[in-house]
Design a protein around this motif. Structure first.
Motif, PDB file in Angstrom:
ATOM      1  N   PHE A  34      14.407   7.260  39.737  1.00 40.69           N
ATOM      2  CA  PHE A  34      13.860   8.399  40.349  1.00 40.69           C
ATOM      3  C   PHE A  34      12.620   8.052  40.968  1.00 40.69           C
ATOM      4  O   PHE A  34      12.116   8.865  41.871  1.00 40.69           O
ATOM      5  CB  PHE A  34      13.852   9.431  39.220  1.00 40.69           C
ATOM      6  N   ALA A  35      11.673   7.514  40.289  1.00 43.11           N
ATOM      7  CA  ALA A  35      10.444   7.229  40.631  1.00 43.11           C
ATOM      8  C   ALA A  35      10.253   6.564  41.994  1.00 43.11           C
ATOM      9  O   ALA A  35       9.421   7.025  42.789  1.00 43.11           O
ATOM     10  CB  ALA A  35       9.404   6.298  39.735  1.00 43.11           C
ATOM     11  N   VAL A  36      11.024   5.670  42.320  1.00 40.02           N
ATOM     12  CA  VAL A  36      10.949   4.831  43.437  1.00 40.02           C
ATOM     13  C   VAL A  36      11.664   5.443  44.591  1.00 40.02           C
ATOM     14  O   VAL A  36      10.769   5.568  45.542  1.00 40.02           O
ATOM     15  CB  VAL A  36      12.167   3.520  43.534  1.00 40.02           C
ATOM     16  N   THR A  37      12.579   6.471  44.561  1.00 44.53           N
ATOM     17  CA  THR A  37      13.038   7.484  45.573  1.00 44.53           C
ATOM     18  C   THR A  37      12.138   8.401  45.791  1.00 44.53           C
ATOM     19  O   THR A  37      12.486   9.085  47.108  1.00 44.53           O
ATOM     20  CB  THR A  37      14.465   7.488  45.338  1.00 44.53           C
ATOM     21  N   ASN A  38      11.249   8.735  45.108  1.00 44.29           N
ATOM     22  CA  ASN A  38      10.374  10.110  45.317  1.00 44.29           C
ATOM     23  C   ASN A  38       8.972   9.819  45.221  1.00 44.29           C
ATOM     24  O   ASN A  38       8.162  10.927  45.092  1.00 44.29           O
ATOM     25  CB  ASN A  38      10.946  11.124  43.889  1.00 44.29           C
ATOM     26  N   ILE A  39       8.402   8.898  45.170  1.00 44.38           N
ATOM     27  CA  ILE A  39       7.164   8.349  45.313  1.00 44.38           C
ATOM     28  C   ILE A  39       6.471   9.384  46.224  1.00 44.38           C
ATOM     29  O   ILE A  39       5.236   9.859  46.099  1.00 44.38           O
ATOM     30  CB  ILE A  39       6.762   7.106  45.308  1.00 44.38           C
ATOM     31  N   LEU A  97       5.581  12.849  45.766  1.00 42.15           N
ATOM     32  CA  LEU A  97       4.223  13.081  44.836  1.00 42.15           C
ATOM     33  C   LEU A  97       3.180  13.605  45.680  1.00 42.15           C
ATOM     34  O   LEU A  97       2.651  14.626  45.350  1.00 42.15           O
ATOM     35  CB  LEU A  97       3.999  11.954  43.894  1.00 42.15           C
ATOM     36  N   ASN A 128      16.928   9.165  49.067  1.00 38.72           N
ATOM     37  CA  ASN A 128      17.766   9.455  47.719  1.00 38.72           C
ATOM     38  C   ASN A 128      19.148   9.344  47.542  1.00 38.72           C
ATOM     39  O   ASN A 128      19.672   8.820  46.835  1.00 38.72           O
ATOM     40  CB  ASN A 128      17.025  11.028  47.231  1.00 38.72           C
ATOM     41  N   GLY A 144      12.653  14.336  35.447  1.00 38.46           N
ATOM     42  CA  GLY A 144      11.844  13.533  36.570  1.00 38.46           C
ATOM     43  C   GLY A 144      11.038  14.684  37.535  1.00 38.46           C
ATOM     44  O   GLY A 144      10.022  14.566  37.746  1.00 38.46           O
ATOM     45  N   TRP A 156       7.187  15.162  38.076  1.00 37.18           N
ATOM     46  CA  TRP A 156       6.716  15.170  39.360  1.00 37.18           C
ATOM     47  C   TRP A 156       5.658  16.407  39.907  1.00 37.18           C
ATOM     48  O   TRP A 156       4.738  16.161  40.242  1.00 37.18           O
ATOM     49  CB  TRP A 156       7.780  14.676  40.499  1.00 37.18           C
ATOM     50  N   ALA A 185       2.540  16.102  37.772  1.00 33.95           N
ATOM     51  CA  ALA A 185       1.640  14.969  38.374  1.00 33.95           C
ATOM     52  C   ALA A 185       1.103  15.571  39.597  1.00 33.95           C
ATOM     53  O   ALA A 185      -0.040  15.251  39.964  1.00 33.95           O
ATOM     54  CB  ALA A 185       2.417  13.624  38.577  1.00 33.95           C
TER      55      ALA A 185
END
Length: 187
Positions: A2-7, A10, A112, A138, A142, A145
């Motif tokens: 999730f983090a890698v595909t949505n950085i 952010l 994604n 997530g 996000w 954050a």
């Protein structure tokens, strides 16, 4: 995953929250739009994993036209209201609508979908359900954050002062990246 595909989301969320600048209703519209857009990404990935193929692969890069159109619209609004005496820092955009945030989120979600489809295919229904639940949690992280970044004094002042200029640039940039990386127009 999730983090890698949505950085990149952010940064977009921080810009959207910066535009909302203390307006609770606008902040909730951003959260709703993020969930709506991400739910559409999940739906497309699930349908893709089931083999139905929601969108033909050659069409996906052209989703980059959505953020470009929204960026041009935001830029036009900023230009039209550049002399409005809203405050000392320039014009204020009242925040994006939920549908605008959802459109940007979905258009920015081609990577994604490309990553999630094969994972969901091998994970099966129960595994996909777990992934979806984790991803939806997530999204909340996000959003928190992005809001946190936008409300830091230094970032908040910069977004308050320059957010009306940054937002169109970021949206147009995202659209161009989607078009170019997707191979649209033979690029």
């Amino acid at each position: 995953m999730f983090a890698v595909t949505n950085i990149d989301d952010l940064l977009v969320l921080a810009v959207f929250f910066g535009q909302a600048a203390g307006q609770k209703a606008a902040a909730w519209r951003i959260v709703a739009g993020q969930y709506l857009g991400f739910a559409a990404i999940l739906a497309a990935a699930v349908v893709g994993a089931l083999g139905a193929g929601l969108l033909p692969e050659p069409v996906i890069p052209y989703l980059g036209l959505l953020p470009i159109a929204l960026g041009l619209k935001a830029g036009w609004q900023t230009w039209r209201h550049r002399d409005d005496p809203d405050d000392e820092t320039g014009p204020t955009i009242r925040g994006a609508s939920s549908l605008q945030v959802a459109a940007v989120t979905f258009a920015n979600g081609g990577d994604n979908i490309g990553v999630y489809v094969p994972v969901f295919t091998v994970a099966g229904i129960s595994g996909t359900t777990v992934y979806a639940a984790v991803f939806l949690a997530g999204v909340a992280l996000w959003c928190a954050a992005g809001y946190f970044l936008a409300t830091r004094p230094v970032v908040g002042r910069a977004l308050s002062r320059w957010g009306h200029v940054i937002l169109p640039i970021v949206l147009i940039g995202i659209g161009l990246v989607i078009l170019i990386e997707g191979g649209a127009f033979g690029l």
